[in-house]
Design an enzyme around this catalytic site. Structure first.
Site, PDB file in Angstrom:
ATOM      1  N   HIS B  46       0.843  -1.210   0.000  1.00 22.06           N
ATOM      2  CA  HIS B  46       0.000   0.000   0.000  1.00 22.06           C
ATOM      3  C   HIS B  46       0.873   1.252   0.000  1.00 22.06           C
ATOM      4  O   HIS B  46       0.682   2.177   0.789  1.00 22.06           O
ATOM      5  CB  HIS B  46      -0.974  -0.009   1.182  1.00 22.06           C
ATOM      6  N   TYR B 304       4.099  -5.506   9.347  1.00 16.56           N
ATOM      7  CA  TYR B 304       4.103  -4.042   9.303  1.00 16.56           C
ATOM      8  C   TYR B 304       5.347  -3.506  10.016  1.00 16.56           C
ATOM      9  O   TYR B 304       5.940  -2.515   9.597  1.00 16.56           O
ATOM     10  CB  TYR B 304       2.873  -3.453  10.005  1.00 16.56           C
TER      11      TYR B 304
END
Lengths: 174, 326
Positions: B46, B304
């Site tokens: 993303h 992440y």
């Protein structure tokens, strides 16, 4: 330095207790940053809490260390060996402080409050500072690697004293 | 690159010999996501997005279920990000299969909440090592992905969603799902498993615009003209529902509670806005909300963290450069 032959009981307890804690923390740290599995969160949460405990322990340990006599190094050690023994021990203390401090600061600048057993939370920055996060994240790793190297040296030196020099250095901590 | 080639070569073997996928590390996972073209300083997944900000207007309906102060009646500001799937920060907006909304509530020095939501309501697979194989298959092409799905019947609900999903012409008209479940914890310590969804309040038709930044420009203009609003709707699990399996939606008949509205009133280019520095790790949770054991949820946090470390260090060392649109 005095004529005492052994480290005091409190110093031996701090030494071996923290040795176990540091071994567990380094192992957990190295494994958890690589894992995608479910236990990672549990271990990470525990790692942060025990980091807080380690910071408290090393502070108490340093005060305890400064207030008591310790065994003198063997007389037959060369000057540089005595120097490196002293320097490496103070470096170990330095890293034992640097690990929890850098760990906390990387969480602080990533704006991630640390939950301590659900009792309370250590504060974090309101807004992320990615530069400071990166700095302390990388320092935390560098300190960990330095600590592992220094511990290896420390264990090697202890065994050298015990097995090759056959002096009382290792026994003074048992 | 070598790793990728080996992984690609070995994929068919893995599929044939065993149901249990090879364990991968967070580093391998992020290596796969970033691919061969690394964009220093950008998110590994993303990568392209736009910062937004606004406020959550809570109606108090959820305060019986969670002691988190954000659910008391009142207003909590947020910093957020609208993004598209992929590793390329200059990719064309309309080509991406998935769109996302991430939010960060910076409530106090001891309370933070990050949310990362996507357009699909469910995952195709239930655990991260299989998810790795899914990404490998996607990268290998249509035949591989077809084979992957045929070997993973748990992807049925995801495929059903994908078959009927039509990307709209705006970030404002998409539905964003928590996908994973969380526990709400109330004043009495009672746990309730929930999922949530941000439901759009406008409808925007599909567009065939040629602009690579079609969605970013659209949302910037839309927000400049007026607030963009989503209803924040929670679904409460009952005893029959599995909160640890992200491949299965809960029945429509489950109780739903609208906790209030998410109101976006500002947009900023991502490198100028406050969202770029934030790791929208869904496991940064305030008091009153807890993580489930869902393996995908747990793995999101680990992956992440690795992506964040890489890009943060690149930014510190000055490697971040704004890539030109090609």
């Amino acid at each position: 330095m005095t004529n005492t032959e052994r480290f005091s009981l409190s110093m031996r307890l701090f030494h071996w207790g923290m040795a176990a804690l540091i071994f567990a923390m380094l192992t957990a740290g190295l494994l958890m940053v690589a894992s995608l599995d479910g236990w990672q969160l549990t271990v990470l949460t525990a790692h942060k809490v025990f980091g807080v405990i380690a910071a408290l322990l090393v502070s108490m340990r340093l005060i305890n260390r400064l207030r008591q006599p310790i065994p003198a190094l063997p007389d037959d050690l060369s000057h540089w060996q005595k120097m490196s023994a002293r320097v490496s021990h103070w470096l170990l203390y330095g890293l034992l402080f640097a690990m929890p401090v850098s760990g906390y600061l990387m969480q602080y600048f990533a704006a991630r409050p640390i939950d301590v057993f659900g009792w309370f939370r250590l504060p974090a920055a309101l807004n992320v500072n990615i530069y400071n996060y990166a700095l302390f994240r990388e320092l935390h790793s560098v300190f960990a690697i330095a600590l592992i190297c220094l511990i290896a040296l420390h264990i090697g030196a202890a065994l050298h004293h015990h097995i090759i020099r056959k002096d009382k250095v290792l026994k003074s901590m048992l | 690159m070598k790793k990728l080639i080996w992984a690609l070569l070995l994929t068919p073997l893995i599929g044939q010999t065993t149901e249990v996928p090879v364990n991968v590390t967070a580093q391998q996972f992020v290596d796969l996501q970033q691919g061969n073209a690394v964009y220093p300083g950008f998110r590994r997944a993303h990568a392209k997005g736009i910062c937004v900000s606004g406020e959550f207007r809570s109606n108090g309906q959820l305060s019986d279920y969670s002691k988190a102060p954000v659910f008391q009646p009142g207003v909590t500001p947020f910093t957020g990000r609208l993004s598209i799937a992929g590793n390329n920060p200059t990719a064309p907006d309309l080509k991406a299969p998935v769109r996302s909304l991430a939010l960060s509530f910076s409530i106090s020095s001891t309370e933070q909440w990050r949310l990362a939501m996507n357009t699909p309501p469910v995952m195709a697979v239930a655990e991260p090592h299989t998810f790795y194989q899914q990404i490998l298959a996607i990268q290998a092409g249509p035949a591989a992905i077809k084979q992957f799905f045929s070997e993973h019947p748990e992807s049925k609900e995801f495929l059903a969603w994908a078959a009927q999903y039509k990307a709209s012409g705006s970030f404002a008209s998409e539905t964003y799902n928590s996908i994973n479940a969380f526990y709400l914890i109330n004043q009495n310590g009672k746990k309730q498993a929930v999922r949530w969804v941000m439901q759009p309040t406008v409808t925007v038709a599909t567009t065939d615009a040629q602009d690579v930044d079609a969605l970013q420009n659209e949302i910037a203009n839309r927000v400049a003209a007026g607030n963009v609003v989503f209803d924040w709707v929670f679904t409460l699990a009952d005893a029959a529902d599995d909160e640890n399996n992200a491949t299965k939606a809960w029945p429509d008949s489950r109780q739903k509670i609208t906790a209030g509205q998410i109101v976006i009133n500002n947009t900023t280019a991502q490198l100028e806005g406050g969202c770029h520095a934030i790791n929208f790790d869904p496991l940064v949770l305030p008091t009153g909300i807890e993580a489930t054991a869902d393996p995908i949820l747990r793995a999101r946090s680990s992956a992440y963290a690795e992506s964040y470390r890489r890009r943060a260090t690149e930014q510190l060392t000055g490697a971040l450069k704004e890539p030109e649109n090609d």
